[in-house]
Write a protein that holds these residues in place. Structure first.
Motif, PDB file in Angstrom:
ATOM      1  N   SER A 165     -11.743   5.003  -4.623  1.00 30.17           N
ATOM      2  CA  SER A 165     -10.344   4.629  -4.814  1.00 30.17           C
ATOM      3  C   SER A 165      -9.487   5.869  -4.868  1.00 30.17           C
ATOM      4  CB  SER A 165     -10.155   3.811  -6.098  1.00 30.17           C
ATOM      5  OG  SER A 165     -10.376   4.603  -7.252  1.00 30.17           O
ATOM      6  N   ILE A 166      -8.247   5.733  -4.402  1.00 29.24           N
ATOM      7  CA  ILE A 166      -7.250   6.786  -4.494  1.00 29.24           C
ATOM      8  C   ILE A 166      -6.124   6.301  -5.394  1.00 29.24           C
ATOM      9  CG2 ILE A 166      -5.544   8.150  -3.221  1.00 29.24           C
ATOM     10  CD1 ILE A 166      -7.430   8.171  -0.856  1.00 29.24           C
TER      11      ILE A 166
ATOM     12  N   VAL B  78     -12.725   3.026   1.368  1.00 30.10           N
ATOM     13  CA  VAL B  78     -11.687   3.703   0.603  1.00 30.10           C
ATOM     14  C   VAL B  78     -10.587   2.700   0.286  1.00 30.10           C
ATOM     15  CG1 VAL B  78     -10.041   5.602   0.505  1.00 30.10           C
ATOM     16  CG2 VAL B  78     -12.193   5.880   1.758  1.00 30.10           C
ATOM     17  N   VAL B  79     -10.233   2.618  -0.998  1.00 32.89           N
ATOM     18  CA  VAL B  79      -9.198   1.684  -1.445  1.00 32.89           C
ATOM     19  C   VAL B  79      -7.981   2.480  -1.910  1.00 32.89           C
ATOM     20  CG1 VAL B  79      -8.626  -0.210  -3.002  1.00 32.89           C
ATOM     21  CG2 VAL B  79     -10.979   0.057  -2.173  1.00 32.89           C
ATOM     22  N   PRO B  80      -6.932   2.565  -1.097  1.00 34.32           N
ATOM     23  CA  PRO B  80      -5.720   3.275  -1.514  1.00 34.32           C
ATOM     24  C   PRO B  80      -4.993   2.510  -2.616  1.00 34.32           C
ATOM     25  CG  PRO B  80      -5.818   2.968   0.882  1.00 34.32           C
ATOM     26  CD  PRO B  80      -6.853   2.076   0.274  1.00 34.32           C
ATOM     27  N   GLY B  81      -4.075   3.206  -3.271  1.00 32.62           N
ATOM     28  CA  GLY B  81      -3.272   2.565  -4.296  1.00 32.62           C
ATOM     29  C   GLY B  81      -2.165   1.718  -3.702  1.00 32.62           C
TER      30      GLY B  81
ATOM     31  N   VAL C  28       0.843  -1.196   0.000  1.00 30.14           N
ATOM     32  CA  VAL C  28       0.000   0.000   0.000  1.00 30.14           C
ATOM     33  C   VAL C  28       0.882   1.251   0.000  1.00 30.14           C
ATOM     34  CG1 VAL C  28      -0.185   0.097   2.538  1.00 30.14           C
ATOM     35  CG2 VAL C  28      -1.966   1.122   1.110  1.00 30.14           C
ATOM     36  N   VAL C  29       0.439   2.266  -0.732  1.00 28.23           N
ATOM     37  CA  VAL C  29       1.156   3.538  -0.764  1.00 28.23           C
ATOM     38  C   VAL C  29       0.818   4.317   0.506  1.00 28.23           C
ATOM     39  CG1 VAL C  29       1.436   5.723  -1.995  1.00 28.23           C
ATOM     40  CG2 VAL C  29       1.169   3.590  -3.282  1.00 28.23           C
ATOM     41  N   ALA C  30       1.851   4.703   1.230  1.00 20.53           N
ATOM     42  CA  ALA C  30       1.646   5.307   2.552  1.00 20.53           C
ATOM     43  C   ALA C  30       0.773   6.561   2.487  1.00 20.53           C
ATOM     44  CB  ALA C  30       3.001   5.637   3.178  1.00 20.53           C
ATOM     45  N   ALA C  31       1.039   7.435   1.512  1.00 20.70           N
ATOM     46  CA  ALA C  31       0.265   8.682   1.419  1.00 20.70           C
ATOM     47  C   ALA C  31      -1.200   8.396   1.116  1.00 20.70           C
ATOM     48  CB  ALA C  31       0.854   9.588   0.345  1.00 20.70           C
ATOM     49  N   ASP C  32      -1.455   7.421   0.238  1.00 17.62           N
ATOM     50  CA  ASP C  32      -2.836   7.071  -0.106  1.00 17.62           C
ATOM     51  C   ASP C  32      -3.584   6.531   1.107  1.00 17.62           C
ATOM     52  OD1 ASP C  32      -1.961   7.707  -2.609  1.00 17.62           O
ATOM     53  OD2 ASP C  32      -2.337   5.741  -3.513  1.00 17.62           O
ATOM     54  N   LEU C  33      -2.887   5.781   1.944  1.00 17.67           N
ATOM     55  CA  LEU C  33      -3.508   5.229   3.144  1.00 17.67           C
ATOM     56  C   LEU C  33      -3.770   6.324   4.177  1.00 17.67           C
ATOM     57  CD1 LEU C  33      -4.314   2.691   4.845  1.00 17.67           C
ATOM     58  CD2 LEU C  33      -1.934   2.646   5.634  1.00 17.67           C
TER      59      LEU C  33
END
Length: 319
Positions: free
Chosen positions: A101-102, A70-73, A12-17
């Motif tokens: 989604s992000i 919410v689904v992060p990248g 998971v991408v930290a910023a997206d999470l």
């Protein structure tokens, strides 16, 4: 209280999470109460990131209790989402849950079939891959986010912030959203509207592709007459075959690729010269300054003059 479940997958991408956790966690109503409960869930107790690992306090059952998922990248090279994740997302969608989604999280929604027949976006650099991998999805690489009602997608990480604020405004109004934006030290509405600033580089195509010579010819002749028939002849194909191959290899149509290439040329000229808008329009292949301004604003989200003011090295050109 509205529960927001943020789904963490491996890589998971930290910023997206962090974005939905922070934005929804900061929201306060006029009486000081918190309208959102934010939970992080995962298919396993521990999720591996690129430079960290997190322990998710909730499993996939949290998706059944959420009002918004919410689904992060995930970063490049991440494994495909597990079947149980896709099944849980489908079940949540069937139950009417709002799903967001992000950035590259759009790939997870697409893999679950939730974007079939819908307009969607992702980071501009991944838009071509999304379109090629999921042809049932109408990919729009030029916007910050797409709101289809129940299913929403956003572009890069900063656009995920825009989308989260948009949801706050949808749920509780502009005053609450504006207060949340101030806490995040960002504007509620980005100047230029909902458009990604896409750099000049053309969409990537496989090296050795049969289209490489044609795409190079387009770039060299943007200010001339470029028609589908002419492109097909250069490729040695019929027009229908050429259009199909073009979409397979670039993720878009010849006309859209040409228009974007002309806008990219205009971006470069606006950044590096002080030529007036009429001259930039002509050198980029637009028939008139009016047509150029309209197309440029649709793609870049701002007028040519505003773009030059933000990114140009020269400041003496005519408006």
């Amino acid at each position: 209280m509205h529960t927001v479940a943020v789904l963490a997958l491996d890589h998971v991408v930290a910023a997206d999470l962090a974005t939905p956790v922070e934005v929804f966690g900061r929201v306060r109503l006029a009486d000081g109460s918190r309208p959102y409960r934010v939970v992080v869930c995962a298919p396993a107790p521990q999720v591996a990131g690129e430079a960290f690992a997190i322990v998710a306090p909730h499993d996939l059952s949290a998706l059944r209790e959420a009002g918004t998922v919410v689904v992060p990248g995930c970063s490049e090279g991440a494994p495909p989402p597990p079947a149980e994740v896709l099944d849980a997302l489908r079940a949540a969608a069937a139950a009417g849950t709002r799903i967001v989604s992000i950035c590259a999280g759009a790939f997870t929604l697409a893999a679950a079939g939730l974007l079939d027949g819908l307009r969607a976006t992702t980071h501009w650099a991944a838009a071509g891959l999304l379109a090629r991998s999921f042809p049932e999805v109408e990919v729009d690489p030029g916007v910050l986010y797409v709101d289809n009602g129940q299913i929403l997608t956003s572009a890069g990480a900063a656009a995920g912030l825009d989308l989260c604020l948009h949801l706050v405004r949808r749920d509780f109004g502009s005053a609450v959203a504006a207060a949340t934006a101030r806490l995040s030290v960002v504007p509620l509405e980005r100047e230029g509207g909902q458009a990604q600033f896409v750099p000049h580089a053309p969409p990537a195509v496989p090296r050795g592709s049969s289209l490489e010579p044609v795409l190079a010819w387009i770039e060299e002749n943007l200010d001339g007459e470029v028609t589908l028939a002419r492109l097909a002849r250069r490729a040695g194909m019929g027009e229908r075959t050429f259009s199909r191959r073009f979409r397979e290899q670039t993720g878009t149509t010849p006309l859209q690729w040409l228009l974007l290439a002309r806008v990219r040329r205009a971006q470069l000229l606006l950044e590096s010269t002080d030529e007036g808008v009429e001259r930039v329009a002509a050198r980029s292949g637009f028939g008139s300054a009016a047509a150029f301004r309209d197309r440029f604003k649709r793609v870049a989200g701002v007028t040519p003059t505003a773009y030059r003011a933000a990114f140009g090295d020269c400041r003496s050109g005519s408006p």
